[in-house]
Design an enzyme around this catalytic site. Structure first.
Site, PDB file in Angstrom:
ATOM      1  N   ARG A   6       0.837  -1.190   0.000  1.00  0.00           N
ATOM      2  CA  ARG A   6       0.000   0.000   0.000  1.00  0.00           C
ATOM      3  C   ARG A   6       0.874   1.242   0.000  1.00  0.00           C
ATOM      4  NH1 ARG A   6      -3.097  -2.719  -1.838  1.00  0.00           N
ATOM      5  NH2 ARG A   6      -5.180  -3.356  -1.154  1.00  0.00           N
TER       6      ARG A   6
ATOM      7  N   HIS B  87      -0.514   0.474 -10.323  1.00  0.00           N
ATOM      8  CA  HIS B  87      -1.368  -0.498  -9.626  1.00  0.00           C
ATOM      9  C   HIS B  87      -1.809  -1.643 -10.545  1.00  0.00           C
ATOM     10  CE1 HIS B  87      -3.906  -0.674  -5.730  1.00  0.00           C
ATOM     11  NE2 HIS B  87      -3.593  -1.883  -6.134  1.00  0.00           N
TER      12      HIS B  87
END
Length: 317
Positions: free
Chosen positions: A232, A280
């Site tokens: 993250r 991502h």
């Protein structure tokens, strides 16, 4: 005929595809409704007790689902549902380890690209330069993995194929045949990173991990080391990383996740030489993998037996 007991709301960018798979599976005693946005879902909440979908879309309607019993996330991470002000009176499950092999491929890909100098050779090709710089190899290089869950263990196993030395740092003592040296929370993290060639973070978004990778960590790393972040974005002090890469404190970074996504156009990461952005894409959820997880858990839910991949609200994962 026995009436329908469970009402499912699917709220995901692939909602109708999930609905089609579940309807084709002829799941008994399950009334299925689907929506693509929280606004569409808001009018479907009455009577819903199960939700399948993306945490960021579910968050705005969470308080409106009066009889909620269970949320099945279509993500591995569930940080949007972890806020202090959000309800936690339901079961929350994620998708377990389905991303492990993709994440291991991603990490190995970028370590190999770095050793084989792939980006540099492409730049040389564009300039029509014969570039026979001697490449490196992964053999005998060291990799440190922050977060040794299913993904971290999969990365360690892949690294062992290349005869790398593996170190792991986790919340509790590590049990894995593929980790040569384990560190637990409370051990000196600067000692953990000091001799690494590659530092890989798979850490979730929790208060304990926020900003963990900071200037102190980068100062402790070798100048030849590379950071790879697939966990993250919140774990990273972004300004400290730009400074570390720009000043040669570390050799570079491969970043798949960010505090703000999409990454703002004026963010310094875009122009920092030595930082590679992969937007991502390290692991992509596949419907045919995720739908069976829900179906298996639904059978467990009906039978009153523990569900797979339950999230601990206290730990955040």
């Amino acid at each position: 005929m026995e009436s329908i007991k469970n009402k499912l709301l699917i709220l995901d960018r692939d909602s109708e595809s999930y609905a089609r798979i579940l309807r084709d599976a002829a799941m008994e005693r399950l009334e299925i409704h689907s929506a693509y946005t929280p606004e569409e879902a808001a009018v479907l909440c009455k009577g819903v007790n199960i939700v399948l979908g993306a945490p960021d879309l579910i968050k705005p309607i969470l308080s409106r689902i009066e009889h909620l019993e269970w949320v099945q996330s279509t993500w591995a991470g569930v940080s949007p549902l972890m806020g202090q002000d959000l309800r936690k009176d339901y079961l929350l499950t994620n998708v377990g380890d389905i991303f492990s092999s993709q994440m291991a491929e991603y990490v190995c890909c970028h370590m190999l690209m770095h050793e084989r100098k792939s980006l540099e050779r492409f730049r040389s090709q564009q300039l029509k330069l014969w570039d026979n710089t001697v490449p490196g190899q992964l053999k005998n290089k060291s990799i440190g993995i922050l977060g040794v869950g299913s993904i971290g263990k999969s990365i360690a196993r892949a690294a062992k194929f290349f005869k790398m030395t593996t170190k792991g740092y986790a919340r509790s003592p590590i049990s894995s045949d593929y980790i040569d040296e384990g560190y637990a929370q409370g051990d000196d993290i600067t000692s953990f990173v000091r001799d690494l060639d590659y530092l890989v973070s798979t850490l979730p978004d929790t208060p304990a991990t926020m900003g963990l990778l900071d200037a102190g960590i980068f100062s402790a790393m070798k100048p030849a080391s590379v950071l790879i972040n697939i966990g993250r974005g919140s774990v990273l002090d972004e300004g400290a990383l730009v400074d570390a890469v720009s000043r040669g404190k570390i050799a570079g970074a491969v970043l798949d996740v960010f505090k703000t996504e999409p990454l703002p156009l004026d963010h310094p990461f875009w122009k920092t030489r030595g930082i590679l952005i992969t937007s991502h894409t390290a692991a992509i959820g596949v419907l045919v993998d995720i739908a069976p997880i829900f179906m298996d858990n639904f059978q467990r839910f009906q039978s009153g037996i523990p569900l797979k991949y339950c999230v601990d609200f206290n730990q955040g994962y």
